[in-house]
Design a protein around this motif. Structure first.
Motif, mmCIF file in Angstrom:
data_model
loop_
_atom_site.group_PDB
_atom_site.id
_atom_site.type_symbol
_atom_site.label_atom_id
_atom_site.label_comp_id
_atom_site.label_asym_id
_atom_site.label_seq_id
_atom_site.Cartn_x
_atom_site.Cartn_y
_atom_site.Cartn_z
ATOM 1 N N ASN A 126 -4.159 6.307 -3.773
ATOM 2 C CA ASN A 126 -3.530 5.159 -3.129
ATOM 3 C C ASN A 126 -3.407 3.997 -4.105
ATOM 4 O OD1 ASN A 126 -3.317 6.415 -0.584
ATOM 5 N ND2 ASN A 126 -5.444 5.889 -0.120
ATOM 6 N N SER A 135 -3.901 13.191 -3.509
ATOM 7 C CA SER A 135 -3.234 11.889 -3.576
ATOM 8 C C SER A 135 -4.148 10.807 -4.126
ATOM 9 C CB SER A 135 -2.737 11.472 -2.190
ATOM 10 O OG SER A 135 -3.828 11.242 -1.312
ATOM 11 N N SER A 189 0.916 5.688 -1.098
ATOM 12 C CA SER A 189 0.196 6.889 -1.514
ATOM 13 C C SER A 189 1.075 7.719 -2.444
ATOM 14 C CB SER A 189 -0.214 7.734 -0.302
ATOM 15 O OG SER A 189 -1.147 7.033 0.502
ATOM 16 N N TYR A 230 1.393 11.500 -4.264
ATOM 17 C CA TYR A 230 0.927 12.869 -4.069
ATOM 18 C C TYR A 230 1.294 13.759 -5.253
ATOM 19 C CZ TYR A 230 0.346 11.479 0.820
ATOM 20 O OH TYR A 230 -0.048 10.837 1.967
ATOM 21 N N THR A 290 0.842 -1.188 0.000
ATOM 22 C CA THR A 290 0.000 0.000 0.000
ATOM 23 C C THR A 290 0.881 1.242 0.000
ATOM 24 O OG1 THR A 290 -1.736 -1.149 1.230
ATOM 25 C CG2 THR A 290 -1.808 1.262 1.214
#
Length: 381
Positions: free
Chosen positions: A357, A355, A347, A349, A345
């Motif tokens: 995921n 953002s 993120s 930006y 996982t």
């Protein structure tokens, strides 16, 4: 140069669009698919790629690599660990400095480095002030001379058409028209930086020719490719139909999810994905490196094959080396990335803090350039 045999991996060849388990041989800097008559396993270095994917070495079609100014980084430290074996400097130098670019540390780099020539003679000399793009100062004859002298290095003319550059000079479409005029004489494409453009993106795209590159397609400042109703503008779609290419070209401030998200919903993906790395994004967010950037596009909805195509065969085609650099065919350059797709996982930006995921990350395990191992993860091989 010792021979290599890569065993057990899944091979994705963008040129043939094949994704299959296959062993690869490498000898004298070239790929051999049927290698058993040419390479003795007892004399070769065996690479176990059983849980990996093998693709052509990545091509970063827009990155800043001239360290003689404020905006460049050294090629090998950012490219080779990222699986990038060929890189194109994004117009850091103009006619007055390109000779120094050729003689700089890129001359000793293992990464194959090419470049755009900035239409402004001074190029991106300093971060304190922009280049002068007034066509009065275009050195056409010198530009043509450099393209003739360095045909294997120079790939395109570069123009930045932002308001902070063209606006103070009272210029609108003239710099683009004159740059294309010179490019016509040379026979090269034009790469146009479009963040906060002085003319609308649809007007700029209408002037651009097939093979020219609309750079920073998902920029979020000023007039963008998205209309007031949240759709990709029809004129932008028509430009793609005519053959204008669109480069994601992230950079620090040239990608916005507010533009990328609605474009992605309509399937308006990049033709090319490049990093635009400079000292501001050298292993730093929001770019980090090419594999992380490709992973972001996977999180946005592109497939693994799509993102690899955008970083291999698409830029290779722009460089006139579609098969040589965009395939894993026998006889082609042994520029190779061995990677893993890890479940994780993460993120991603943009400059505004928005953002998305993702759950998959491309992680380079080994980079091979011209048949030589030039990067290897400590826990691999």
């Amino acid at each position: 140069m010792s021979a290599l045999i890569i065993k057990g991996g899944m091979v994705y060849d963008p040129f043939k669009k094949k994704y299959e388990k296959q062993d690869l041989g490498i000898k004298d800097g070239r790929i051999l698919l049927e290698y058993k008559e040419d390479i003795q396993e007892t004399e070769a270095e065996i690479i176990d790629a059983g849980d990996c994917v093998i693709v052509p070495g990545l091509i970063d079609y827009h990155i800043h690599l001239y360290t003689g100014c404020d905006g460049g980084v050294s090629a090998d430290p950012i490219c080779l660990p990222s699986g990038v074996t060929t890189a194109v400097d994004g117009g850091t130098c103009g006619a007055s400095s390109f000779e120094m670019f050729v003689k700089s540390d890129i001359e000793r780099a293992l990464t194959e480095v090419k470049g755009y020539l900035n239409i402004s003679s001074g190029g991106l000399a300093s971060g304190l002030y922009p280049e002068n793009i007034d066509p009065v100062y275009y050195e056409k004859e010198k530009i043509k001379y450099l393209f003739g002298k360095y045909p294997d290095k120079l790939t395109a003319l570069k123009l930045r058409l932002s308001k902070n550059i063209a606006g103070p000079l009272g210029l609108t479409r003239e710099p683009l028209e004159k740059t294309i005029e010179i490019a016509e004489e040379i026979g090269c494409p034009v790469v146009v930086h479009m963040t906060d453009p002085v003319i609308s993106p649809e007007e700029a795209a209408s002037i651009m020719r097939p093979g020219d590159v609309f750079c920073h397609m998902y920029y979020g400042k000023g007039d963008t490719i998205i209309d007031e109703e949240g759709h990709v503008k029809k004129e932008i779609l028509k430009a793609r139909e005519r053959g204008v290419l669109f480069d994601g070209c992230n950079g620090k401030n040239n990608f916005a999810f507010q533009v990328a998200a609605p474009a992605a919903e309509e399937g308006f993906w990049p033709d090319i994905i490049s990093t635009d790395i400079s000292p501001m994004t050298f292993y730093r967010h929001p770019v980090v490196n090419m594999p992380r950037l490709l992973s972001k596009y996977m999180a946005m909805g592109m497939s693994f094959k799509q993102v690899i195509d955008c970083a291999t065969i698409a830029p290779a085609r722009q460089l006139g080396m579609e098969k040589e650099l965009g395939s894993l065919e026998s006889g082609t350059a042994a520029d190779i990335l061995i990677l893993k797709i890890k479940e994780q996982t993460v993120s991603f930006y943009d400059y505004a803090g928005n953002s998305v995921n993702g759950t998959k990350v491309i992680v380079p395990q080994m980079t091979i350039k011209s048949g030589n191992i030039v990067f290897c993860q400590s826990d691999f091989h």
